[in-house]
Structures are given as C-alpha cells and as structure tokens.
Design an enzyme around this catalytic site. Structure first.
Site, mmCIF file in Angstrom:
data_model
loop_
_atom_site.group_PDB
_atom_site.id
_atom_site.type_symbol
_atom_site.label_atom_id
_atom_site.label_comp_id
_atom_site.label_asym_id
_atom_site.label_seq_id
_atom_site.Cartn_x
_atom_site.Cartn_y
_atom_site.Cartn_z
ATOM 1 N N SER A 164 89.709 14.535 -17.981
ATOM 2 C CA SER A 164 89.142 14.838 -16.659
ATOM 3 C C SER A 164 90.024 15.865 -15.957
ATOM 4 O O SER A 164 90.191 16.964 -16.474
ATOM 5 C CB SER A 164 89.003 13.549 -15.841
ATOM 6 O OG SER A 164 88.314 13.791 -14.628
ATOM 7 N N THR A 165 90.628 15.523 -14.824
ATOM 8 C CA THR A 165 91.436 16.482 -14.072
ATOM 9 C C THR A 165 92.555 17.046 -14.938
ATOM 10 O O THR A 165 93.349 16.305 -15.502
ATOM 11 C CB THR A 165 92.051 15.812 -12.822
ATOM 12 O OG1 THR A 165 91.017 15.157 -12.094
ATOM 13 C CG2 THR A 165 92.724 16.835 -11.926
ATOM 14 N N HIS A 191 84.953 15.688 -17.676
ATOM 15 C CA HIS A 191 84.215 15.496 -16.427
ATOM 16 C C HIS A 191 84.024 16.844 -15.733
ATOM 17 O O HIS A 191 84.989 17.442 -15.249
ATOM 18 C CB HIS A 191 84.962 14.545 -15.492
ATOM 19 C CG HIS A 191 85.080 13.153 -16.023
ATOM 20 N ND1 HIS A 191 86.095 12.304 -15.658
ATOM 21 C CD2 HIS A 191 84.301 12.457 -16.893
ATOM 22 C CE1 HIS A 191 85.934 11.140 -16.276
ATOM 23 N NE2 HIS A 191 84.853 11.219 -17.034
ATOM 24 N N MET A 286 92.134 11.348 -13.811
ATOM 25 C CA MET A 286 92.243 10.255 -12.849
ATOM 26 C C MET A 286 91.368 9.084 -13.289
ATOM 27 O O MET A 286 90.318 9.284 -13.897
ATOM 28 C CB MET A 286 91.794 10.762 -11.478
ATOM 29 C CG MET A 286 91.878 9.737 -10.361
ATOM 30 S SD MET A 286 91.476 10.483 -8.755
ATOM 31 C CE MET A 286 89.775 10.964 -8.999
ATOM 32 N N ASP A 289 88.374 5.975 -17.150
ATOM 33 C CA ASP A 289 87.250 6.235 -18.042
ATOM 34 C C ASP A 289 87.763 6.474 -19.462
ATOM 35 O O ASP A 289 88.709 7.232 -19.663
ATOM 36 C CB ASP A 289 86.462 7.461 -17.561
ATOM 37 C CG ASP A 289 85.151 7.647 -18.310
ATOM 38 O OD1 ASP A 289 84.651 6.673 -18.886
ATOM 39 O OD2 ASP A 289 84.629 8.788 -18.301
#
Length: 347
Positions: A164-165, A191, A286, A289
């Site tokens: 993600s991030t 994401h 973050m 997931d």
C-alpha cells in the site's frame, strides 16, 4: 503539537476546500497556502512544515519540479493532489518515484468535495505522512526493456505481493531486478484508485524484463508476467479443470477492510485453488490487509512468506501485522526481496 501542513495548489477553490477539511481536525494546523511551487519553496525554508499537500499541475513551477527541489533541499513528507486524467496519473507515478509518500485524487464533482470519504482520506493520509520515513529519490540503474527475452513455458511458482503506502516506489526496487526468464508469475495488489494502476503497470513494464500489465478479466496466469490488480476491482482466480490453467477474474464485490482491491481477497482466493507452489510477499503499507490471506496461504498451501523489514518500509503496518501473527518465514530489507524470490524460484 498539531501537524503543521502547507497546502500548495494553483486553484484558490481547492486551497480553500483542503484547508477547510483539514481544519475540522484539531490534530492538524494549516500554516500556509501557496499558489504554485515557487511560492511554496520560498515559504518552506521559513516555516518548516511537517507535511505538504502538493498539486501535480500548476503554472510557474509544477508539482514535480517543486517536489524535486523539496527532496534535494530538505525531504519532507509530501502528499500529491492529482486530477483524474492520464497525464495526472503519469505525473503522480513519477512523483511517487521521486519521494512523495502518497497521493489523493481531486474530487470530480461538488458532492464528492463535501463527502465524508474525501475528508477521511485526506486527514488520515496527512496523519500517516507525518510519521513516514521519507526516502528521497536515488536513481537506480537505468533499465532498458529487452525485446529478446524468452519467457519460461514452465510455471513453477506464483508470487503473491501485497502493498500500500510506499508500494509503487518499493515495487520498482523489486520487479525490474527479476530476470524475464524466471519460471514464476507475479500477482500484485497495490492499493490505488482507478486510472492509476494502468499508468503504474506501463511504467514498470518499461523498466523490466518481465511483462507487466494491469490485470484483465480472463487473463491466463503465465510465467514471466506481472499482473497488477486494477483500481476498484478485486482480483480472484478460477482454476480450469481440463488444462489446470489459472484464470484471473475481476469483480466489484464490496470492499474488504475498506479496500478494493484487497490483498486478503486476492490471497484467500489463491489459497482456495489448493496450489502448493506459492510465495507470499507483504510490503510497506498502513493497516493489516494481507495478514488473513497470508495465514490461509501458510496453513493450507504451505506458502513461503516474505515480509519487508521495518527500516526499509515507508509505513511499517502491513508487514508488522504478518510478523506479529507469526506467519513470516523471512524478514528482509527492500533491496533483498528480489534476491530472495529468485533463490526460492530458481531460474
């Protein structure tokens, strides 16, 4: 101490919208609004903000040029603000390469501007950005797409990656370092909203021996290929009985844990195939997931699980959850993940 934010946007309307949203949170203080990159750079030295929101497309000095100056002068967490255009998507991907920690898309209509979703996204990302590790761009070796690579016809392993991030930049430290003839296929959930995954896939494809594409419904999983889940679609799998081929299916079932695509959905579906030749990789991001899906892959499919280490993560959330769950076989720095995959697969 509140998080001190500078807003940079050529639109007076967007400056006001973002300011009003951020000021509803008492943990955030807007200290200055700049109308272009040149204006921002003059004030950054004077005000030393904790976080900057930076418009991609501006006159006088655009967001990319401004970002490069910020990273060269004093790296500060920067969140890009992008329009929903292909040009905006391309520039945003470039900004993430240069060191921006994340991005948000500008609301497409007046109703979205006042939505709780937009307010929650921007305030959460500012708070996360405050505590991220900013890695200014260090230019890696230049990769030229080779056209003479022959992909393996033998699919030995499937590598399932969740991030993600910080993920777009991190993946550029992995995928281009994998040889094109490796007998493995790669499934990636990053994401990202719609419109950005295609630009990202094209960018990665241009610097890799592997074939990188935004996944499409009906794609057959093949060695030497990287399939990136498109924004706003879950990616799952069908196993054809006669041929034993693994086929990608995309769907818009409800978000899981606030995410679509979801790493857990992808990994749980892969686990349901019963395949035993799987490597799970969980990277910067973050939240948690991917943890549940990795548990399934570990317990049911005996998958080997790799986690990115804390030091090399922009946000040590998703790998931390997997490590704490006791399902990780090896914790490695970002620049070692490709080597671990190559060793496990063999070429």
């Amino acid at each position: 101490m509140p998080i001190r934010v500078m807003i940079v946007d050529d639109s007076a309307f967007m400056r006001k919208v973002i300011t009003d949203v951020l000021r509803t949170d008492n943990e955030i203080e807007v200290i200055y609004t700049a109308k272009d990159g040149k204006d921002a750079l003059e004030k950054i030295k004077q005000l030393s903000p904790d976080v900057i929101t930076l418009d991609v497309e501006m006159p006088v000095m655009n967001g990319l040029d401004c970002l490069q100056h910020i990273m060269n002068y004093k790296p500060i967490p920067v969140i890009m603000v992008s329009g929903l255009t292909s040009e905006g998507a391309d520039a945003t991907i470039k900004a993430l390469e240069l060191g921006a920690v994340d991005f948000i898309t500008k609301p497409s209509n007046i109703f979205e501007i006042g939505s709780d979703k937009f307010k929650k996204e921007i305030t959460e990302k500012v708070k996360v950005a405050k505590n991220t590790r900013v890695h200014p761009h260090t230019y890696p070796a230049v990769y030229n797409k080779r056209t003479d690579i022959v992909h393996s016809s033998n699919l030995k392993k499937i590598v399932a990656i969740g991030t993600s991030t910080g993920g777009p930049r991190a993946l550029q430290q992995i995928i281009p370092f994998i040889p094109g003839n490796i007998p493995a296929a790669f499934i990636v959930v990053q994401h990202m909203p719609p419109g950005f995954t295609k630009s990202f896939a094209m960018r990665l494809d241009g610097m890799s021996e592997l074939t990188v594409k935004e996944a499409e419904d009906g794609d057959k999983i093949e060695a030497g290929c990287v399939y990136i889940a498109p924004g706003d679609y879950h990616i799952v799998f069908d196993k054809e009985t006669r041929s034993n081929d693994l086929i990608i299916r995309l769907n818009k079932s409800d978000p899981v844990g606030g995410h679509r695509p979801s790493v857990n959905v992808m990994m749980n579906s892969l686990s349901d195939t019963g395949l035993r030749n799987i490597i799970g990789v969980i990277m910067t991001g973050m939240g948690s997931d991917g943890c549940e899906g990795l548990k399934s892959l570990k317990e049911i499919n005996k998958a080997f699980v790799i986690a990115q280490d804390e030091k090399s993560c922009v946000v040590y959330g998703m790998p931390k959850a997997a490590v704490q769950a006791g399902i990780v076989d090896k914790i490695v720095s970002l620049n070692e993940i490709s080597n671990e995959i190559i060793k496990l697969v063999g070429v």
